[in-house]
Design a protein around this motif. Structure first.
Motif, PDB file in Angstrom:
ATOM      1  N   ASN A 216       0.809  -1.208   0.000  1.00  0.00           N
ATOM      2  CA  ASN A 216       0.000   0.000   0.000  1.00  0.00           C
ATOM      3  C   ASN A 216       0.848   1.266   0.000  1.00  0.00           C
ATOM      4  OD1 ASN A 216      -2.700   1.136   0.118  1.00  0.00           O
ATOM      5  ND2 ASN A 216      -2.141   1.886   2.143  1.00  0.00           N
ATOM      6  N   ILE A 217       2.022   1.212   0.593  1.00  0.00           N
ATOM      7  CA  ILE A 217       2.861   2.405   0.687  1.00  0.00           C
ATOM      8  C   ILE A 217       3.310   2.880  -0.695  1.00  0.00           C
ATOM      9  CG2 ILE A 217       5.144   1.321   0.862  1.00  0.00           C
ATOM     10  CD1 ILE A 217       5.711   3.277   3.177  1.00  0.00           C
ATOM     11  N   GLN A 218       3.329   1.961  -1.663  1.00  0.00           N
ATOM     12  CA  GLN A 218       3.693   2.343  -3.030  1.00  0.00           C
ATOM     13  C   GLN A 218       2.579   3.139  -3.709  1.00  0.00           C
ATOM     14  OE1 GLN A 218       6.785   1.720  -4.015  1.00  0.00           O
ATOM     15  NE2 GLN A 218       7.164   0.637  -2.081  1.00  0.00           N
ATOM     16  N   ASN A 219       1.351   2.999  -3.209  1.00  0.00           N
ATOM     17  CA  ASN A 219       0.214   3.677  -3.827  1.00  0.00           C
ATOM     18  C   ASN A 219      -0.152   5.006  -3.166  1.00  0.00           C
ATOM     19  OD1 ASN A 219      -0.166   1.444  -5.587  1.00  0.00           O
ATOM     20  ND2 ASN A 219      -1.319   0.362  -3.998  1.00  0.00           N
ATOM     21  N   ILE A 220       0.470   5.288  -2.021  1.00  0.00           N
ATOM     22  CA  ILE A 220       0.112   6.501  -1.285  1.00  0.00           C
ATOM     23  C   ILE A 220       0.485   7.749  -2.088  1.00  0.00           C
ATOM     24  CG2 ILE A 220       0.719   7.913   0.723  1.00  0.00           C
ATOM     25  CD1 ILE A 220       0.814   5.401   2.381  1.00  0.00           C
ATOM     26  N   LYS A 221      -0.462   8.666  -2.199  1.00  0.00           N
ATOM     27  CA  LYS A 221      -0.223   9.955  -2.855  1.00  0.00           C
ATOM     28  C   LYS A 221       0.153  10.961  -1.770  1.00  0.00           C
ATOM     29  CE  LYS A 221      -1.530   8.419  -6.916  1.00  0.00           C
ATOM     30  NZ  LYS A 221      -2.759   8.919  -7.535  1.00  0.00           N
TER      31      LYS A 221
ATOM     32  N   TRP B 294      -2.601   3.358   7.416  1.00  0.00           N
ATOM     33  CA  TRP B 294      -1.270   2.929   7.845  1.00  0.00           C
ATOM     34  C   TRP B 294      -1.401   1.576   8.530  1.00  0.00           C
ATOM     35  CZ3 TRP B 294       2.595   5.018   5.660  1.00  0.00           C
ATOM     36  CH2 TRP B 294       3.885   4.946   6.183  1.00  0.00           C
ATOM     37  N   TRP B 295      -0.320   0.772   8.518  1.00  0.00           N
ATOM     38  CA  TRP B 295      -0.419  -0.582   9.075  1.00  0.00           C
ATOM     39  C   TRP B 295       0.760  -0.846   9.989  1.00  0.00           C
ATOM     40  CZ3 TRP B 295      -4.916  -2.870   7.559  1.00  0.00           C
ATOM     41  CH2 TRP B 295      -5.534  -2.331   6.429  1.00  0.00           C
TER      42      TRP B 295
END
Length: 521
Positions: free
Chosen positions: A304-309, A520-521
């Protein structure tokens, strides 16, 4: 023979006639320069008919033929400056500002009788342009003295009284300074009520940046914003016009309208931030929420961190007063500050103030040795009070370097039980929302990461209730729920009672109220 004489006579007559015309023109020119002081009246012969006259002299000045500039008051500048001011590049810049100021005159933003100031006018192009279009009472201020157009002075502590100027012009200095809020305050100070402030900027290309700029000028109202053609056509340039309000007309900020439409807010009323156009633009650009519960949440962050804008990748942050990162539930330094924020978060070359909030005593010594970290060894809470705090190992994640697990606040009257319980003791909690309001302002760029082991269901409503949520530009929130455990397939964690659906509800509620929040995870 007669045929030869007649053409010669005709040519001679024409030459004499032309020479006589040139003599008359030169005589008129000498009259203007010597008897009239070089000032052009209607119908006079002049090379330049502007208020600042550039004259070419053949003698009397070293380096014959050098140009100088004579102003209506009789003052002149050196031949060197005259040569500079008549150069092609100099005239190109002056003509750009002349065209810009003439538009402002037509639109009634600038008057020929206005007392005007140009900020950081290093070479005086803007001041000369104002004088040339008839705004005689014009002066510039810059670090470097450039007489007679520019005074030497500190633009952050200008040698002018309050409410001195009718018109203030600033080029792109707000884009370049590290103290935009201080400079904005000084520009507003020297401007008269109802006076006009015009800014040229290359940094207000998005709604967020434009909103940040308006916040800096709380005593002014933006009356126009438009893109203009700059001398360097390859750069985005915007012209923004402000009008200073009289003190009695300055309205309080409307960011704290009392409503109660947030399902996580308890009480009779709550504060809601206005959802402005710049917030809508950001929310439309944000990555979508993961509506379905991940089966392996411990792997979700990496994906998911790769998709965060990230907000700095979407907007320009130039017009912020300070840049602040607050890690609530920081755990060890390497947990998120050192491993993620300092290495991965895009900062646009800005220096961030960092606050680490961590109540677990196992990390206190580590933060004491870290320079540049403002460490708060307390628990972020909804009140200033002593509270029960449990430190336990979390078998779903790798423990930190020092062997401690995650600390969480225990509800009043709750008992500590189960295999995960390690220690329960009393610590000091503080009202995080009130602390936030006392630490940052709307002029600051504020990033918050919150990992508080379930207390987010208490802290987020409190942030809305107090209006402190309006101060957060970007929020990274880990929502804790009874998720599947890595150690025990088919079993959910007994630590938390909330469900994944409740977490999605919390995230959705934040975004619906204009908050740029990331899972966030």
């Amino acid at each position: 023979m007669d045929s030869v004489v007649k053409p010669n006579f005709a040519r001679g007559f024409i030459v004499r006639l032309l020479l006589f015309g040139v003599f008359i023109l030169l005589l008129r020119f000498v009259y203007v320069v010597t008897l009239r002081g070089g000032s052009c009246a209607s119908g006079d012969f002049c090379f330049f008919s502007s208020s600042a006259e550039v004259l070419s002299l053949s003698g009397g000045i070293s380096g014959g033929g050098a140009a100088y500039v004579r102003f209506p008051d009789g003052s002149t500048v050196s031949p060197e400056l005259g040569k500079l001011w008549t150069s092609r590049e100099w005239r190109k810049s002056v003509e750009f500002y002349s065209s810009l100021f003439q538009d402002l005159v037509v639109e009634d933003f600038l008057s020929p009788t206005a007392k005007t100031l140009c900020i950081e006018s290093v070479s005086g192009h803007e001041v000369l342009a104002l004088k040339e279009i008839g705004v005689a009472d014009s002066i510039g201020i810059s670090k470097k003295n450039f007489p007679p157009l520019v005074l030497s002075g500190d633009i952050f502590h200008q040698p002018f009284g309050n409410n001195t100027f009718d018109f203030v012009f600033s080029g792109n200095i707000l884009d370049l300074t590290r103290r935009p809020a201080d400079l904005a305050g000084e520009l507003a100070r020297v401007l008269k009520p109802k006076g006009i402030l015009v800014l040229i900027t290359a940094s207000a290309g998005d709604l967020y940046s434009l909103h940040s700029l308006k916040v800096l000028f709380a005593s002014c109202t933006m009356v126009r914003s438009r893109e203009i053609n700059s001398p360097d056509s390859s750069k985005f340039t915007r012209e923004i016009v402000f009008r200073k309000e009289e003190a009695s007309q300055i309205l309080p900020h409307k960011g704290n309208e009392m409503v109660n439409d947030n399902p996580f807010i308890v009480g009779n009323s709550a504060s809601k931030c206005p959802i402005t156009d710049h917030k809508l633009q950001l929310l439309h650009s944000a990555e979508p929420l993961l509506e379905e519960e991940p089966l392996k949440p411990w792997l979700t962050l990496k994906k998911n961190i790769q998709n965060i804008k990230y907000l700095p990748s979407l907007v320009d942050m130039s017009f912020k007063q300070r840049y602040v990162y607050i890690d609530v539930g920081a755990r060890s330094y390497g947990s998120s500050i050192g491993s993620w924020f300092r290495k991965q978060y895009p900062k646009q070359n800005k220096t961030f103030e960092i606050y680490a909030i961590e109540a677990d005593q196992a990390f206190h010594a580590e933060y004491v040795s870290k320079k540049g970290i403002n460490y708060l060894p307390f628990a972020a809470w909804i009140r200033n009070e002593s509270i029960s705090f449990e430190v336990s190992h979390d078998h779903d994640q790798k423990s930190d370097e020092k062997g401690s697990g995650m600390g969480r606040i225990k509800a009043a009257g709750a008992s500590s039980s189960g295999p995960s319980a390690k220690n329960l003791h009393m610590i000091q909690g503080f009202d995080f929302a009130e602390w936030l309001k006392n630490t940052v302002t709307e002029k600051d760029f504020v990033v918050v990461k919150m990992d508080v082991e379930g207390t987010e269901f208490d802290l987020v409503p409190r942030l809305f209730e107090t209006g402190a949520i309006c101060l957060v530009d970007e929020l990274f929130l880990e929502c804790h729920y009874n998720r599947w455990q890595r150690c025990c397939p088919g079993k959910r964690s007994p630590k938390y009672q909330n469900t994944y659906g409740q977490c999605i509800h919390l995230f959705s509620s934040l975004r619906e109220n204009g908050v740029l929040v990331h899972q966030w995870w």
